[in-house]
Motif scaffolding. Structure first.
Motif, PDB file in Angstrom:
ATOM      1  N   MET A  87      56.577  77.745  42.854  1.00 44.40           N
ATOM      2  CA  MET A  87      55.175  77.926  42.449  1.00 44.40           C
ATOM      3  C   MET A  87      54.960  77.272  41.083  1.00 44.40           C
ATOM      4  O   MET A  87      55.560  77.692  40.091  1.00 44.40           O
ATOM      5  N   PHE A  88      54.126  76.268  41.058  1.00 45.57           N
ATOM      6  CA  PHE A  88      53.880  75.537  39.815  1.00 45.57           C
ATOM      7  C   PHE A  88      52.522  75.967  39.264  1.00 45.57           C
ATOM      8  O   PHE A  88      51.481  75.545  39.765  1.00 45.57           O
ATOM      9  N   GLU A  89      52.552  76.782  38.226  1.00 47.31           N
ATOM     10  CA  GLU A  89      51.310  77.374  37.743  1.00 47.31           C
ATOM     11  C   GLU A  89      50.535  76.467  36.800  1.00 47.31           C
ATOM     12  O   GLU A  89      49.375  76.731  36.506  1.00 47.31           O
ATOM     13  N   THR A  90      51.204  75.429  36.292  1.00 47.79           N
ATOM     14  CA  THR A  90      50.521  74.447  35.452  1.00 47.79           C
ATOM     15  C   THR A  90      51.030  73.050  35.833  1.00 47.79           C
ATOM     16  O   THR A  90      52.097  72.911  36.441  1.00 47.79           O
ATOM     17  N   ALA A  91      50.276  72.046  35.442  1.00 48.94           N
ATOM     18  CA  ALA A  91      50.702  70.669  35.690  1.00 48.94           C
ATOM     19  C   ALA A  91      52.020  70.382  34.961  1.00 48.94           C
ATOM     20  O   ALA A  91      52.872  69.640  35.467  1.00 48.94           O
ATOM     21  N   GLU A  92      52.209  70.978  33.802  1.00 51.98           N
ATOM     22  CA  GLU A  92      53.451  70.782  33.051  1.00 51.98           C
ATOM     23  C   GLU A  92      54.651  71.292  33.845  1.00 51.98           C
ATOM     24  O   GLU A  92      55.701  70.658  33.870  1.00 51.98           O
ATOM     25  N   HIS A  93      54.495  72.441  34.504  1.00 54.23           N
ATOM     26  CA  HIS A  93      55.591  72.972  35.317  1.00 54.23           C
ATOM     27  C   HIS A  93      55.932  72.000  36.447  1.00 54.23           C
ATOM     28  O   HIS A  93      57.096  71.765  36.751  1.00 54.23           O
ATOM     29  N   THR A  94      54.881  71.468  37.076  1.00 54.05           N
ATOM     30  CA  THR A  94      55.113  70.533  38.181  1.00 54.05           C
ATOM     31  C   THR A  94      55.833  69.299  37.663  1.00 54.05           C
ATOM     32  O   THR A  94      56.774  68.800  38.298  1.00 54.05           O
ATOM     33  N   GLU A  95      55.412  68.826  36.495  1.00 46.91           N
ATOM     34  CA  GLU A  95      56.031  67.619  35.945  1.00 46.91           C
ATOM     35  C   GLU A  95      57.510  67.852  35.607  1.00 46.91           C
ATOM     36  O   GLU A  95      58.356  66.996  35.878  1.00 46.91           O
ATOM     37  N   THR A  96      57.800  69.001  35.029  1.00 49.67           N
ATOM     38  CA  THR A  96      59.203  69.315  34.720  1.00 49.67           C
ATOM     39  C   THR A  96      60.039  69.310  35.996  1.00 49.67           C
ATOM     40  O   THR A  96      61.129  68.714  36.054  1.00 49.67           O
ATOM     41  N   ALA A  97      59.511  69.948  37.053  1.00 47.69           N
ATOM     42  CA  ALA A  97      60.253  69.994  38.324  1.00 47.69           C
ATOM     43  C   ALA A  97      60.409  68.597  38.921  1.00 47.69           C
ATOM     44  O   ALA A  97      61.452  68.262  39.495  1.00 47.69           O
ATOM     45  N   PHE A  98      59.380  67.766  38.782  1.00 46.37           N
ATOM     46  CA  PHE A  98      59.438  66.389  39.299  1.00 46.37           C
ATOM     47  C   PHE A  98      60.594  65.630  38.650  1.00 46.37           C
ATOM     48  O   PHE A  98      61.419  65.023  39.340  1.00 46.37           O
ATOM     49  N   TYR A  99      60.681  65.683  37.328  1.00 45.97           N
ATOM     50  CA  TYR A  99      61.737  64.915  36.648  1.00 45.97           C
ATOM     51  C   TYR A  99      63.115  65.554  36.834  1.00 45.97           C
ATOM     52  O   TYR A  99      64.127  64.857  36.845  1.00 45.97           O
ATOM     53  N   GLU A 100      63.156  66.877  36.998  1.00 41.91           N
ATOM     54  CA  GLU A 100      64.444  67.504  37.321  1.00 41.91           C
ATOM     55  C   GLU A 100      64.925  67.043  38.695  1.00 41.91           C
ATOM     56  O   GLU A 100      66.100  66.691  38.874  1.00 41.91           O
ATOM     57  N   PHE A 121      64.105  64.306  40.216  1.00 41.17           N
ATOM     58  CA  PHE A 121      64.412  62.874  40.076  1.00 41.17           C
ATOM     59  C   PHE A 121      65.826  62.725  39.501  1.00 41.17           C
ATOM     60  O   PHE A 121      66.677  61.992  40.029  1.00 41.17           O
ATOM     61  N   THR A 122      66.098  63.471  38.424  1.00 38.13           N
ATOM     62  CA  THR A 122      67.411  63.401  37.773  1.00 38.13           C
ATOM     63  C   THR A 122      68.533  63.804  38.733  1.00 38.13           C
ATOM     64  O   THR A 122      69.591  63.176  38.776  1.00 38.13           O
ATOM     65  N   GLU A 123      68.256  64.855  39.504  1.00 42.70           N
ATOM     66  CA  GLU A 123      69.284  65.406  40.395  1.00 42.70           C
ATOM     67  C   GLU A 123      69.294  64.728  41.757  1.00 42.70           C
ATOM     68  O   GLU A 123      70.122  65.076  42.606  1.00 42.70           O
ATOM     69  N   ALA A 124      68.372  63.790  41.975  1.00 40.74           N
ATOM     70  CA  ALA A 124      68.259  63.114  43.278  1.00 40.74           C
ATOM     71  C   ALA A 124      68.157  64.142  44.408  1.00 40.74           C
ATOM     72  O   ALA A 124      68.808  64.027  45.444  1.00 40.74           O
ATOM     73  N   ASP A 125      67.311  65.132  44.183  1.00 41.54           N
ATOM     74  CA  ASP A 125      67.151  66.244  45.122  1.00 41.54           C
ATOM     75  C   ASP A 125      65.839  66.026  45.891  1.00 41.54           C
ATOM     76  O   ASP A 125      64.756  66.344  45.405  1.00 41.54           O
ATOM     77  N   LEU A 126      65.957  65.505  47.106  1.00 37.41           N
ATOM     78  CA  LEU A 126      64.768  65.115  47.873  1.00 37.41           C
ATOM     79  C   LEU A 126      63.880  66.304  48.249  1.00 37.41           C
ATOM     80  O   LEU A 126      62.659  66.230  48.031  1.00 37.41           O
ATOM     81  N   PRO A 127      64.422  67.390  48.797  1.00 32.28           N
ATOM     82  CA  PRO A 127      63.521  68.511  49.141  1.00 32.28           C
ATOM     83  C   PRO A 127      62.770  69.047  47.911  1.00 32.28           C
ATOM     84  O   PRO A 127      61.578  69.327  47.981  1.00 32.28           O
ATOM     85  N   ARG A 128      63.499  69.137  46.796  1.00 33.03           N
ATOM     86  CA  ARG A 128      62.845  69.640  45.582  1.00 33.03           C
ATOM     87  C   ARG A 128      61.781  68.649  45.094  1.00 33.03           C
ATOM     88  O   ARG A 128      60.698  69.066  44.646  1.00 33.03           O
TER      89      ARG A 128
END
Lengths: 140, 140
Positions: free
Chosen positions: A1-14, A16-23
């Motif tokens: 659950m991404f309650e702010t755009a910042e949360h979504t962005e953090t998860a996006f780059y995490e 990306f870093t981890e090469a985690d496709l489902p995430r």
């Protein structure tokens, strides 16, 4: 659950870093009007093409580390635009390399959750980049 | 007076085509948080740097023709994001050339007027571009 755009962005780059496709795909909106432009790439439209592009990138085995800096944000109640400089470190044939990408990320609110609807990245020749002021703990 | 983001965008590409600097700058917001990323360029921030970049481009004498296509829009009451493919024609050493740029344009409402706050353009290698469906009268 991404309650702010910042949360979504953090998860996006995490992801990306981890090469985690489902995430990675959980950070994207479920509507099919989503758009992704990788550096030097054509515009990809729709979830299937976008997921395919991340799968291909992640399966290539390249692992990228991001230091994000220099945010600029344009906000409204339903759409948030975040411009960020991606200071990227990676290994190429065993040697450490660096690259800079400027990204425009757009997030859309769906109820109480924010999801990515556009990622537009473009390369910056390193000779053009001014000294960045990376924020080391922006992405862990 | 730009009453919609579409009006602002039309004026932006008209000014670009005509290399008209005052008209170009009238499409931009007057706040200094504006951002411009030219293809393969670093991120320019603030009105002065952005105006300087357009002046340099326009003074180079290159004249570009745009056929715009493939809009994707993310709208909210105060911020509108418009993704567009710029199908560009120009002359280089007397020969007609073509290029494709994908652009993300962001507009912000100030009262009843919309102004550009972000222009992010990035090149697409022509081999990657699918047949475009240009709309010939999008920019005159």
């Amino acid at each position: 659950m991404f309650e702010t755009a910042e949360h979504t962005e953090t998860a996006f780059y995490e992801a990306f870093t981890e090469a985690d496709l489902p995430r990675m795909m959980r950070t994207w909106d479920v509507e099919d009007d989503v758009v992704c432009i990788h550096p030097m790439g054509e515009r990809l439209e729709g979830l299937r093409k976008i997921e395919d592009s991340w799968r291909l990138l992640f399966e290539s085995g390249d692992r990228l580390q991001f230091l994000l800096s220099a945010w600029r944000t344009f906000s409204s109640p339903d759409v948030v635009v975040r411009c960020v400089q991606e200071n990227i470190s990676f290994y190429e044939e065993g040697r450490p390399r660096a690259a800079v990408v400027v990204a425009t990320n757009v997030y859309r609110r769906r109820g109480s959750e924010w999801r990515m609807v556009l990622h537009h990245g473009s390369p910056v020749p390193v000779s053009q980049t001014r000294p960045a002021t990376p924020i080391p703990d922006a992405v862990h």
